[in-house]
Scaffold this motif. Structure first.
Motif, PDB file in Angstrom:
ATOM      1  N   PHE A 228      -2.822  15.907 -28.264  1.00 52.36           N
ATOM      2  CA  PHE A 228      -1.814  16.029 -27.397  1.00 52.36           C
ATOM      3  C   PHE A 228      -1.677  15.100 -26.239  1.00 52.36           C
ATOM      4  N   ASN A 229      -2.572  14.244 -26.416  1.00 45.76           N
ATOM      5  CA  ASN A 229      -2.788  13.044 -25.433  1.00 45.76           C
ATOM      6  C   ASN A 229      -3.045  11.830 -26.051  1.00 45.76           C
ATOM      7  N   LYS A 230      -1.974  11.357 -26.831  1.00 42.67           N
ATOM      8  CA  LYS A 230      -2.611  10.112 -27.762  1.00 42.67           C
ATOM      9  C   LYS A 230      -2.568   8.876 -27.017  1.00 42.67           C
ATOM     10  N   GLN A 231      -1.624   8.809 -25.912  1.00 43.29           N
ATOM     11  CA  GLN A 231      -1.384   7.663 -24.777  1.00 43.29           C
ATOM     12  C   GLN A 231      -2.732   7.443 -24.255  1.00 43.29           C
ATOM     13  N   GLY A 232      -3.522   8.411 -23.970  1.00 42.06           N
ATOM     14  CA  GLY A 232      -4.866   8.254 -23.360  1.00 42.06           C
ATOM     15  C   GLY A 232      -4.603   8.382 -21.770  1.00 42.06           C
ATOM     16  N   PHE A 233      -3.598   9.096 -21.306  1.00 39.68           N
ATOM     17  CA  PHE A 233      -3.318   9.220 -19.708  1.00 39.68           C
ATOM     18  C   PHE A 233      -4.704  10.128 -19.241  1.00 39.68           C
ATOM     19  N   PRO A 234      -5.048   9.856 -17.933  1.00 41.13           N
ATOM     20  CA  PRO A 234      -5.986  10.520 -17.220  1.00 41.13           C
ATOM     21  C   PRO A 234      -5.229  11.954 -16.615  1.00 41.13           C
ATOM     22  N   PRO A 235      -5.789  12.906 -17.194  1.00 46.10           N
ATOM     23  CA  PRO A 235      -5.145  14.474 -16.812  1.00 46.10           C
ATOM     24  C   PRO A 235      -4.572  14.564 -15.429  1.00 46.10           C
ATOM     25  N   TRP A 236      -5.401  13.847 -14.636  1.00 49.24           N
ATOM     26  CA  TRP A 236      -5.331  14.431 -13.145  1.00 49.24           C
ATOM     27  C   TRP A 236      -4.164  13.160 -12.308  1.00 49.24           C
ATOM     28  N   ILE A 237      -3.394  12.419 -13.000  1.00 50.57           N
ATOM     29  CA  ILE A 237      -2.856  11.667 -12.244  1.00 50.57           C
ATOM     30  C   ILE A 237      -1.432  12.459 -12.256  1.00 50.57           C
ATOM     31  N   ILE A 238      -0.670  12.045 -11.104  1.00 45.47           N
ATOM     32  CA  ILE A 238       0.327  12.887 -10.677  1.00 45.47           C
ATOM     33  C   ILE A 238       1.891  12.535 -11.032  1.00 45.47           C
TER      34      ILE A 238
END
Length: 337
Positions: A228-238
């Motif tokens: 569900f996060n293939k782009q590799g985004f940090p979860p806690w960015i706003i």
């Protein structure tokens, strides 16, 4: 024979002699080729130029051999560990792993994506059936782990569990590139199937199967982080889309909660339970080599692996935080979870 020809011959002989000393047959063939392929151009070449020509050919041959040495088969390359497979990592100057913010980016891969989808679907009934075999009220009253086990749905739970591990094992054997570490997972599945023989043969120990299989909740969230996060985004960015942001944050939170709850707390507690059972069986049978000697040995390996992975994860994150502090950068510690 003039002086230039004598000097060229001496250069060639010296090259052959040095190659014999080095024990390098490839360089010898280069020197031999230079000697046998003398052309009209070589005849008119000055001794200094001729010597440079021989040296360049030998260096070129060495460079070719170096490039070939890097193309070793995949089985000889260094294997990645669990941290490198599931976290965004880098290496510090001492070649130690440093966990960076975010997750590894994953391109489309049918073999891996189909295997992930199978696990996300197959693990749900396994986890649900496991939870249905426990009396949560007894947990609240502080009873032992085994006292909270009801076993009302054990038969279906056992069948689904065995079916899952057999299918997943066959899948990886047929298509090993669907996972990052096929050898490790194959060994784990074989050990688990052997583990399952104990509750199948001895009903009084069925509770420990349910207790051990709770860790599959963490496995589900581990796979969900990637899917569900293939782009590799940090979860806690706003600055993420709202629904996507909520999803990756919840998955990240439950991943770490289940990691700590099962791998760092439950599994060590189970080790002490198994140790007590092993001690009682040793007194009853008069030998330490009983059924739970095998269970205790295997569970010890699982506990040590879980603690090692936890230690590696904590230390790698601490290296990243120290790096930020050293560089004077301000960033929330929760980034990259």
């Amino acid at each position: 024979m003039n002086t230039q020809q004598v000097m060229r011959r001496n250069i060639i002989r010296a090259g052959r002699h040095n190659d014999d000393i080095d024990g390098n047959s490839s360089d010898t063939s280069v020197a031999s080729t230079v000697g046998t392929e003398a052309t009209a151009e070589d005849e008119t070449m000055k001794p200094h130029d001729f010597e440079e020509k021989v040296t360049k050919k030998k260096k070129g041959s060495r460079r070719m051999r170096r490039r070939r040495s890097y193309s070793a088969p995949a089985r000889f390359r260094k294997r990645e560990n669990l941290i490198e497979n599931h976290f965004n990592v880098d290496r510090d100057p001492n070649a130690r792993v440093v966990v960076l913010p975010g997750l590894p980016k994953h391109e489309k891969d049918f073999a891996r994506d189909s295997h992930d989808f199978f696990n996300l679907v197959a693990l749900i009934p396994l986890v649900v059936l496991n939870l249905m075999n426990w009396d949560r009220e007894k947990f609240k009253r502080g009873n032992k782990i085994e006292d909270a086990w009801t076993g009302d749905w054990f038969d279906m739970f056992f069948q689904i569990t065995v079916l899952y591990f057999v299918i997943d094992l066959a899948w990886i054997l047929v298509l090993p590139r669907s996972v990052n570490s096929p050898g490790t997972i194959i060994k784990h599945h074989v050990a688990t199937l052997l583990y399952l023989l104990v509750p199948f043969k001895y009903p009084e120990y069925r509770w420990f199967m349910g207790a051990c299989m709770i860790v599959e909740m963490n496995t589900w969230f581990l796979i969900a982080r990637r899917v569900f996060n293939k782009q590799g985004f940090p979860p806690w960015i706003i600055d993420l889309p709202f629904l996507f942001s909520i999803r990756v944050k919840l998955i990240s939170v439950f991943f770490y909660l289940t990691w700590i709850g099962t791998r760092c707390i439950l599994y060590p507690l189970l080790w002490f339970e198994f140790y007590d059972i092993w001690g009682r069986l040793s007194e009853e049978t008069g030998t330490v080599f009983n059924l739970f000697a095998f269970v205790l040995s295997l569970h010890t390996v699982f506990v040590l692996l879980n603690l090692k992975w936890t230690y590696d994860l904590i230390m790698s994150k601490m290296r990243w935080w120290r790096k930020l502090k050293k560089n004077g950068e301000k960033q929330e510690l929760s980034k990259g979870l």
